[in-house]
Design an enzyme around this catalytic site. Structure first.
Site, PDB file in Angstrom:
ATOM      1  N   ARG A  34      23.325  52.843  38.092  1.00 57.41           N
ATOM      2  CA  ARG A  34      22.883  52.662  36.711  1.00 57.41           C
ATOM      3  C   ARG A  34      21.875  53.718  36.274  1.00 57.41           C
ATOM      4  O   ARG A  34      21.692  53.921  35.069  1.00 57.41           O
ATOM      5  CB  ARG A  34      22.310  51.265  36.514  1.00 57.41           C
ATOM      6  CG  ARG A  34      23.416  50.239  36.528  1.00 57.41           C
ATOM      7  CD  ARG A  34      22.941  48.909  36.045  1.00 57.41           C
ATOM      8  NE  ARG A  34      24.087  48.094  35.681  1.00 57.41           N
ATOM      9  CZ  ARG A  34      24.117  46.772  35.800  1.00 57.41           C
ATOM     10  NH1 ARG A  34      23.080  46.131  36.251  1.00 57.41           N
ATOM     11  NH2 ARG A  34      25.189  46.104  35.449  1.00 57.41           N
ATOM     12  N   LYS A 196      36.946  32.185  37.768  1.00 54.89           N
ATOM     13  CA  LYS A 196      37.300  31.122  36.827  1.00 54.89           C
ATOM     14  C   LYS A 196      38.266  31.560  35.746  1.00 54.89           C
ATOM     15  O   LYS A 196      38.116  32.623  35.174  1.00 54.89           O
ATOM     16  CB  LYS A 196      36.028  30.622  36.145  1.00 54.89           C
ATOM     17  CG  LYS A 196      35.089  29.902  37.084  1.00 54.89           C
ATOM     18  CD  LYS A 196      33.887  29.457  36.306  1.00 54.89           C
ATOM     19  CE  LYS A 196      32.994  28.532  37.128  1.00 54.89           C
ATOM     20  NZ  LYS A 196      31.769  28.224  36.379  1.00 54.89           N
ATOM     21  N   GLY A 347      31.356  42.803  36.964  1.00 54.22           N
ATOM     22  CA  GLY A 347      30.283  42.993  37.945  1.00 54.22           C
ATOM     23  C   GLY A 347      30.780  42.936  39.376  1.00 54.22           C
ATOM     24  O   GLY A 347      30.576  43.864  40.166  1.00 54.22           O
TER      25      GLY A 347
HETATM   26  P1  ADP Z   1      33.860  39.854  37.790  1.00 58.13           P
HETATM   27  O1  ADP Z   1      32.377  39.742  37.994  1.00 58.13           O
HETATM   28  O2  ADP Z   1      34.419  41.117  38.335  1.00 58.13           O
HETATM   29  O3  ADP Z   1      34.268  39.584  36.369  1.00 58.13           O
HETATM   30  P2  ADP Z   1      34.253  37.114  38.621  1.00 58.13           P
HETATM   31  O4  ADP Z   1      32.778  36.880  38.476  1.00 58.13           O
HETATM   32  O5  ADP Z   1      35.147  36.479  37.646  1.00 58.13           O
HETATM   33  O6  ADP Z   1      34.548  38.696  38.675  1.00 58.13           O
HETATM   34  O7  ADP Z   1      34.749  36.622  40.055  1.00 58.13           O
HETATM   35  C1  ADP Z   1      34.207  37.084  41.251  1.00 58.13           C
HETATM   36  C2  ADP Z   1      34.107  35.971  42.251  1.00 58.13           C
HETATM   37  O8  ADP Z   1      35.345  35.315  42.411  1.00 58.13           O
HETATM   38  C3  ADP Z   1      33.719  36.485  43.608  1.00 58.13           C
HETATM   39  O9  ADP Z   1      32.447  35.981  43.951  1.00 58.13           O
HETATM   40  C4  ADP Z   1      34.809  35.932  44.537  1.00 58.13           C
HETATM   41  O10 ADP Z   1      34.305  35.417  45.766  1.00 58.13           O
HETATM   42  C5  ADP Z   1      35.383  34.804  43.714  1.00 58.13           C
HETATM   43  N1  ADP Z   1      36.742  34.479  44.162  1.00 58.13           N
HETATM   44  C6  ADP Z   1      37.830  35.280  44.168  1.00 58.13           C
HETATM   45  N2  ADP Z   1      38.887  34.662  44.727  1.00 58.13           N
HETATM   46  C7  ADP Z   1      38.453  33.427  45.081  1.00 58.13           C
HETATM   47  C8  ADP Z   1      39.072  32.306  45.705  1.00 58.13           C
HETATM   48  N3  ADP Z   1      40.346  32.354  46.099  1.00 58.13           N
HETATM   49  N4  ADP Z   1      38.313  31.192  45.907  1.00 58.13           N
HETATM   50  C9  ADP Z   1      37.026  31.156  45.525  1.00 58.13           C
HETATM   51  N5  ADP Z   1      36.394  32.180  44.930  1.00 58.13           N
HETATM   52  C10 ADP Z   1      37.089  33.300  44.716  1.00 58.13           C
HETATM   53 MG    MG Z   2      31.055  38.067  38.179  1.00 55.95          MG
END
Ligand code: ADP
Ligand code: MG
Length: 390
Positions: A34, A196, A347
Site C-alpha cells: 500500500r 459468503k 482482500g
Molecule cells: P475476499 O476478501 O477476497 O472478498 P471473502 O472475504 O469473501 O474474500 O472470503 C475469504 C474467506 O473465505 C477466507 O477466509 C476463506 O477461508 C473462506 N473460505 C473459502 N472457502 C471456504 C470454505 N469451503 N469453507 C469455509 N470458508 C471458506
Molecule cells: Mg474478505
C-alpha cells in the site's frame, strides 16, 4: 474524471489522499504494497515542482480518537526509504497550528499528517473538517482507491472545496475495472469464491449479464449446491439465501458452473479424515474445490480473453486446503501470459494470490477490496464521482 495531466502543479501546495492503511506487526510495516502503490503518483507530482506535497491517510479503525497503535508514524521509515527523500511528520492532522507549521517548511517539502480517523469528523464527512484539511493545499489529488466507496471528508468532502484530480493509481484501477464492465474482450470468464453468498450477490448479478462463464468456488458454492438439493454436510451454508441462490442459478443457466468434487474434512482448521469426494457426507466440511472441478475450470479459463477473480476457492489459510486457490492462480497467470487480461480484487483473494508469488503475472491486482467489488457491481463510488464534478 480529471487526472494529473489536467493539473498544473508547479509551485502549488498539493494535498494528496493516500491509503497507507498497511498491516503492522511488532511495530513495523509487514507488507509495503500500500505504500509502494502510491509511489508513481508521488513521483509524478514531484516532477512538476510543487511548493509542497502534503500526504493524508487513515490507518485502521481508531474510532474517532487518537490511539498510539494506529499512528501513521509507523510508515515513516519505510516511506522515506521508498521515496529516497525526507518526509516531515505532523502529529495532529487538524491541530490549531498545523497549517502555519506546514507553510513554514522549505519549498519542495513532503509531509505526512497523522491518522485522519483520529477525528470522528473524517468518517462523518464533516464539512468544517474537510474545510480545514482543504485549507492546507491549493489543489487536491485523490489516490486512495480503497476508500473511494466511502463518503468521508477526505474522499467526498475535500473535492468540493479544491480543484481536484485522480492520481495514477486511481486512474489505473478505474481503467481496468471499467474495461471489465464496458468492453471486455470475449470470452469473459469470472471466478467467484470466498466465504459468503450474501456479500457477493450484487456482484454476481452484475457479472452474469456480462460474462460467458461464472465459475464458483469457496464456501459460497455450498449455498448453491444445497439450493439444487445436494447434501452439503457441515459446510458453510447461508440458509437465508437458498431462494436467492436458486433464482440466480436458474437465470444464469449454463453460464454458472459449480464444483463437482470437493476436498472434505471433519475440521476446517486442519485436515481430519480428509479426502476428495463428489458428495459431502454428514459430519464433513467442504474445504476446497477438487481436482475434477479444477480441470473443468482450467478448460474454461484457458479459452478466456478477459478474467475477473474474487474470492478464494477454499480455506486457503490452511496449507492442505489451499491447492484449489493456488491452482486457479497458476492457471490465470498462464492464461495472462498467452494474452488474456486478468483482474483480481478482494482482500483475502489478493493475499492468497500474493502467497502464491504470482501477483506480478496478473494484469491488475486491485488495491481496493470493497471498493473494487462495488465498482464491479456497477455502483457509483462517491470518491470517484467527486472527481468528475465541476
Ligand atoms: P475476499 O476478501 O477476497 O472478498 P471473502 O472475504 O469473501 O474474500 O472470503 C475469504 C474467506 O473465505 C477466507 O477466509 C476463506 O477461508 C473462506 N473460505 C473459502 N472457502 C471456504 C470454505 N469451503 N469453507 C469455509 N470458508 C471458506
Ligand atoms: Mg474478505
Amino acid at each position: 474524471m480529471k487526472t494529473l495531466k489536467d493539473m498544473n502543479l508547479r509551485d502549488k501546495k498539493v494535498l494528496m489522499r493516500v491509503d497507507f492503511n498497511v498491516p503492522v506487526k511488532n511495530g513495523e510495516v509487514s507488507d509495503d504494497t500500500r505504500l509502494s502503490a502510491h509511489v508513481p503518483t508521488i513521483n509524478s507530482i514531484l516532477e512538476q515542482g510543487p511548493r509542497s506535497l502534503i500526504l493524508i491517510s487513515h490507518l485502521g479503525r481508531p474510532k474517532g480518537a487518537p490511539k498510539p497503535e494506529f499512528s501513521l508514524k509507523v510508515v515513516l521509515p519505510h516511506l522515506k526509504k521508498l521515496l529516497g527523500k525526507e518526509v516531515h511528520f505532523f502529529e495532529d492532522c487538524a491541530g490549531p497550528d498545523t497549517k502555519t507549521r506546514l507553510e513554514k517548511l522549505p519549498a519542495g517539502s513532503i509531509s505526512l499528517l497523522e491518522n485522519l480517523r483520529f477525528y470522528s469528523e473524517e468518517k462523518n464527512n464533516d464539512e468544517n473538517f474537510a474545510r480545514k484539511l482543504a485549507s492546507y493545499g491549493d489543489v487536491f489529488i485523490q489516490d486512495a482507491f480503497a476508500v473511494s466507496h466511502r463518503a468521508h471528508a477526505s474522499t467526498a468532502g475535500i473535492p468540493k472545496l479544491l480543484p481536484s484530480a485522480a492520481g495514477v493509481l486511481i486512474q489505473k484501477e478505474v481503467k481496468y475495472l471499467s474495461d471489465l464492465l464496458k468492453n471486455p474482450r470475449k470470452p469473459f470468464v469470472a471466478v467467484l469464491g470466498g466465504a459468503k453468498v450474501s456479500t457477493k450477490i450484487s456482484v454476481m448479478k452484475s457479472l452474469l449479464s456480462k460474462v460467458d462463464y461464472l465459475l464458483v468456488g469457496g464456501a459460497m458454492s455450498y449455498t448453491f449446491l444445497k439450493a439444487r438439493g445436494e447434501n452439503t454436510g457441515l459446510s458453510l451454508v447461508e440458509n437465508d439465501f437458498l431462494e436467492k441462490a436458486k433464482e440466480i442459478d436458474e437465470a444464469a443457466k449454463e453460464k454458472l458452473l459449480l464444483p463437482t468434487d470437493h476436498l472434505i474434512s471433519k475440521s476446517f482448521e486442519a485436515p481430519l479424515e480428509s479426502s476428495v469426494s463428489e458428495v459431502i457426507p454428514e459430519g464433513f466440511y467442504g474445504v476446497d474445490i477438487g481436482p475434477q472441478t479444477i480441470r473443468k475450470y482450467e478448460e474454461v479459463l484457458k479459452t478466456a480473453k478477459t478474467i475477473f477473480w474474487n474470492g478464494p476457492m477454499g480455506v486457503f489459510e490452511v496449507t492442505e486446503f489451499s491447492a484449489g486457490t493456488r491452482r486457479i492462480a497458476e492457471i490465470i497467470a498462464e492464461t495472462t501470459k498467452s494474452g488474456a487480461v486478468s483482474v483480481a480484487g478482494g482482500g483475502d483473494s489478493v493475499s492468497a494470490i500474493k502467497k502464491t508469488g504470482l501477483a506480478s503475472n496478473f494484469s491488475h491486482i486491485s488495491t481496493g477490496g470493497g471498493a473494487s467489488l462495488e465498482f464491479v457491481e456497477g455502483r457509483l463510488l462517491p470518491g470517484i464521482e467527486a472527481l468528475k464534478q465541476e
